[in-house]
Design an enzyme around this catalytic site. Structure first.
Site, mmCIF file in Angstrom:
data_model
loop_
_atom_site.group_PDB
_atom_site.id
_atom_site.type_symbol
_atom_site.label_atom_id
_atom_site.label_comp_id
_atom_site.label_asym_id
_atom_site.label_seq_id
_atom_site.Cartn_x
_atom_site.Cartn_y
_atom_site.Cartn_z
ATOM 1 N N HIS A 42 69.668 -22.593 24.435
ATOM 2 C CA HIS A 42 68.363 -22.381 23.794
ATOM 3 C C HIS A 42 67.316 -21.899 24.799
ATOM 4 O O HIS A 42 66.123 -22.087 24.588
ATOM 5 C CB HIS A 42 67.884 -23.654 23.063
ATOM 6 C CG HIS A 42 68.776 -24.024 21.912
ATOM 7 N ND1 HIS A 42 68.664 -23.455 20.668
ATOM 8 C CD2 HIS A 42 69.822 -24.887 21.849
ATOM 9 C CE1 HIS A 42 69.608 -23.974 19.870
ATOM 10 N NE2 HIS A 42 70.316 -24.828 20.569
ATOM 11 N N SER B 51 81.683 -16.204 17.459
ATOM 12 C CA SER B 51 82.485 -15.214 16.729
ATOM 13 C C SER B 51 81.592 -14.131 16.130
ATOM 14 O O SER B 51 82.004 -12.970 16.016
ATOM 15 C CB SER B 51 83.287 -15.886 15.614
ATOM 16 O OG SER B 51 82.447 -16.389 14.595
ATOM 17 N N SER B 52 80.365 -14.487 15.762
ATOM 18 C CA SER B 52 79.497 -13.488 15.122
ATOM 19 C C SER B 52 79.148 -12.369 16.100
ATOM 20 O O SER B 52 79.230 -11.192 15.756
ATOM 21 C CB SER B 52 78.238 -14.142 14.549
ATOM 22 O OG SER B 52 77.449 -14.739 15.550
ATOM 23 N N ASP C 269 74.492 -14.236 23.402
ATOM 24 C CA ASP C 269 75.860 -14.080 22.886
ATOM 25 C C ASP C 269 76.318 -12.631 22.946
ATOM 26 O O ASP C 269 77.445 -12.328 23.333
ATOM 27 C CB ASP C 269 75.948 -14.577 21.441
ATOM 28 C CG ASP C 269 75.686 -16.075 21.334
ATOM 29 O OD1 ASP C 269 75.600 -16.738 22.378
ATOM 30 O OD2 ASP C 269 75.561 -16.557 20.193
HETATM 31 P P1 ADP Z 1 79.653 -18.511 15.685
HETATM 32 O O1 ADP Z 1 79.047 -17.219 16.109
HETATM 33 O O2 ADP Z 1 79.270 -19.648 16.587
HETATM 34 O O3 ADP Z 1 81.138 -18.450 15.515
HETATM 35 P P2 ADP Z 1 78.101 -17.996 13.322
HETATM 36 O O4 ADP Z 1 77.690 -18.869 12.188
HETATM 37 O O5 ADP Z 1 77.039 -17.336 14.114
HETATM 38 O O6 ADP Z 1 79.052 -18.878 14.252
HETATM 39 O O7 ADP Z 1 79.049 -16.849 12.786
HETATM 40 C C1 ADP Z 1 80.169 -17.164 11.989
HETATM 41 C C2 ADP Z 1 80.265 -16.140 10.859
HETATM 42 O O8 ADP Z 1 80.690 -14.865 11.374
HETATM 43 C C3 ADP Z 1 81.308 -16.501 9.848
HETATM 44 O O9 ADP Z 1 80.781 -17.393 8.864
HETATM 45 C C4 ADP Z 1 81.647 -15.136 9.226
HETATM 46 O O10 ADP Z 1 80.647 -14.764 8.289
HETATM 47 C C5 ADP Z 1 81.519 -14.218 10.425
HETATM 48 N N1 ADP Z 1 82.831 -13.996 11.052
HETATM 49 C C6 ADP Z 1 83.228 -14.400 12.272
HETATM 50 N N2 ADP Z 1 84.501 -14.002 12.528
HETATM 51 C C7 ADP Z 1 84.930 -13.337 11.432
HETATM 52 C C8 ADP Z 1 86.159 -12.684 11.067
HETATM 53 N N3 ADP Z 1 87.207 -12.646 11.888
HETATM 54 N N4 ADP Z 1 86.208 -12.119 9.846
HETATM 55 C C9 ADP Z 1 85.160 -12.153 9.007
HETATM 56 N N5 ADP Z 1 83.988 -12.743 9.305
HETATM 57 C C10 ADP Z 1 83.857 -13.334 10.487
HETATM 58 MG MG MG Z 2 76.973 -16.749 16.110
#
Ligand code: ADP
Ligand code: MG
Length: 384
Positions: free
Chosen positions: A36, A129-130, A174
């Protein structure tokens, strides 16, 4: 790793009736310290992890954007790039569509594509992952549309996509981590001017292991809470007459507290002490090696738990248990409200630390955590 290339490529052909032009990979990340701080213009110290989102992409010249993910059953989502608008794409497809919309808004005349995403970054686990998804799509568009944007520019596009189209007011950490990290190094990033320094991080050579303990508590509901924390920081900076909390040093805190309402005091204390922990972590890494990071990680967790309040019972249990079982230090990583804990441990103790956390979760009646061993991996790249 070796099998991921074949199966998604044939899925792509089945879905779209032709082969992808290439595959672009962008990794998830764990942040060692500096949580943060990015939306406060501060410092962060992430590494990219081996898990990545891979985008299989073929350019289309008819303005149609087709989006599919091996994680999402069913047909591809079909969109018209000229009709993209924030709020107009529901669910996961908003993330890749956001990148295309942002590129177009930035004046890059990009059109459509057929896209299939394949990923081993767990979603909502604090491993970003986003951003990995956004960066993989941004890197693919950069090559296929010959945009010639640099990695840092693509990271800014990806962040703007998440901010303005998806609606998550995240900082830049990120996307920068996913775009520019290097294997074998941590990224010391000043989020004010995006100046970066690579700090060699040879964990194995130091006899150390960095465990990632995914509590599997997903932070789905966190967007509103994250935005509220960010707004609190901005309000505090404005009350103090600063452009960002990064401009406050630990020694300035007592005077600052006297000028702030009580509810903002713990937020400011976290951000300022956390920023200082990143600076100290860099110093420790460069002068004493990675083992010296342990106490800084643990202090960072206490600050997230007690001051920033982004921890939760599962992340507290994982961090506390790891340290009690002999880890050098442990903390929640990522935005919070669940997600993953990192634990730095001597390699000889890594299995015992992981086992202790799995046992503690079973005793508490929590879902079994997923355990990974993280090594600093390479940032976004074209793979084929
Ligand atoms: P983080 O970035 O910590 O993983 P976030 O809430 O920011 O969590 O992002 C997660 C979202 O990104 C998921 O709910 C989905 O909408 C999208 N996402 C991530 N990976 C994939 C994937 N392989 N296929 C489709 N959507 C994905
Ligand atoms: Mg994220």
């Amino acid at each position: 790793m070796t099998t991921t290339g074949t199966a998604p490529a044939s899925t792509f052909e089945e879905l779209y009736g032709h082969a992808p032009e290439g595959v672009w990979a962008a990794p998830g990340r764990v942040n060692l310290i500096g949580e943060h701080t990015d939306y406060n213009d501060g410092f962060v110290l992430p590494i990219a992890i081996p898990q990545a989102v891979r985008a299989y992409v073929r350019r289309r010249d008819d303005g149609v954007l087709r989006l599919a993910s091996t994680r999402v059953p069913g047909a591809a989502v079909e969109l018209d790039v000229t009709g993209l608008a924030p709020g107009g794409v529901a669910g996961w497809a908003a993330y890749p569509a956001a990148v295309v919309w942002t590129l177009r808004r930035a004046g890059h005349g990009v059109g459509g594509a057929d896209v299939l995403l394949d990923s081993d970054v767990p979603g909502g686990a604090g491993l970003s992952s986003s951003a990995a998804l956004e960066c993989a799509v941004a890197a693919a568009y950069n090559d296929l549309y010959e945009l010639k944007l640099e990695a840092g520019e693509l990271a800014l596009i990806a962040q703007r996509a998440e901010n303005e189209f998806v609606g998550v007011p995240c900082g830049i950490m990120d996307q920068m981590a996913s775009m520019v990290c290097r294997a074998g190094a941590a990224l010391y990033l000043d989020t004010r001017d995006l100046s970066a320094r690579y700090v060699p991080l040879d964990l194995a050579g130091a006899g150390l292991t960095l465990l990632v303990l995914d509590t599997r508590v997903q932070h789905d509901l966190a967007d509103g809470a994250y935005a509220a924390l960010r707004a609190g920081c901005e309000r505090a900076a404005a009350l103090l007459g600063l452009s960002a909390l990064r401009d406050l040093a630990p020694a300035d805190l007592p005077a600052a507290f006297a000028r702030l309402p009580a509810d903002l005091v713990p937020l400011v204390r976290h951000v300022v002490t956390e920023n200082d922990r990143v600076v100290r972590a860099l110093d420790e890494l460069e002068h004493h090696g990675p083992a010296a990071l342990g106490p800084i990680l643990t202090a960072g967790h206490a600050s997230l738990r007690d001051d920033y309040r982004t921890s939760c019972p599962e992340t507290d249990l994982a961090a506390d248990t790891a340290v009690a079982a002999g880890a050098l230090g442990a903390r929640m990583t990522g935005g919070g409200f669940g997600g993953s804990v990192i634990a730095l441990t001597e390699t000889a103790k890594a299995q015992a630390v992981a086992d202790a956390v799995v046992d503690a979760f079973a005793k508490a009646g929590y879902a079994e955590p997923d355990v990974y061993r993280a090594v600093p991996a390479e940032g976004a790249r074209r793979e084929s």
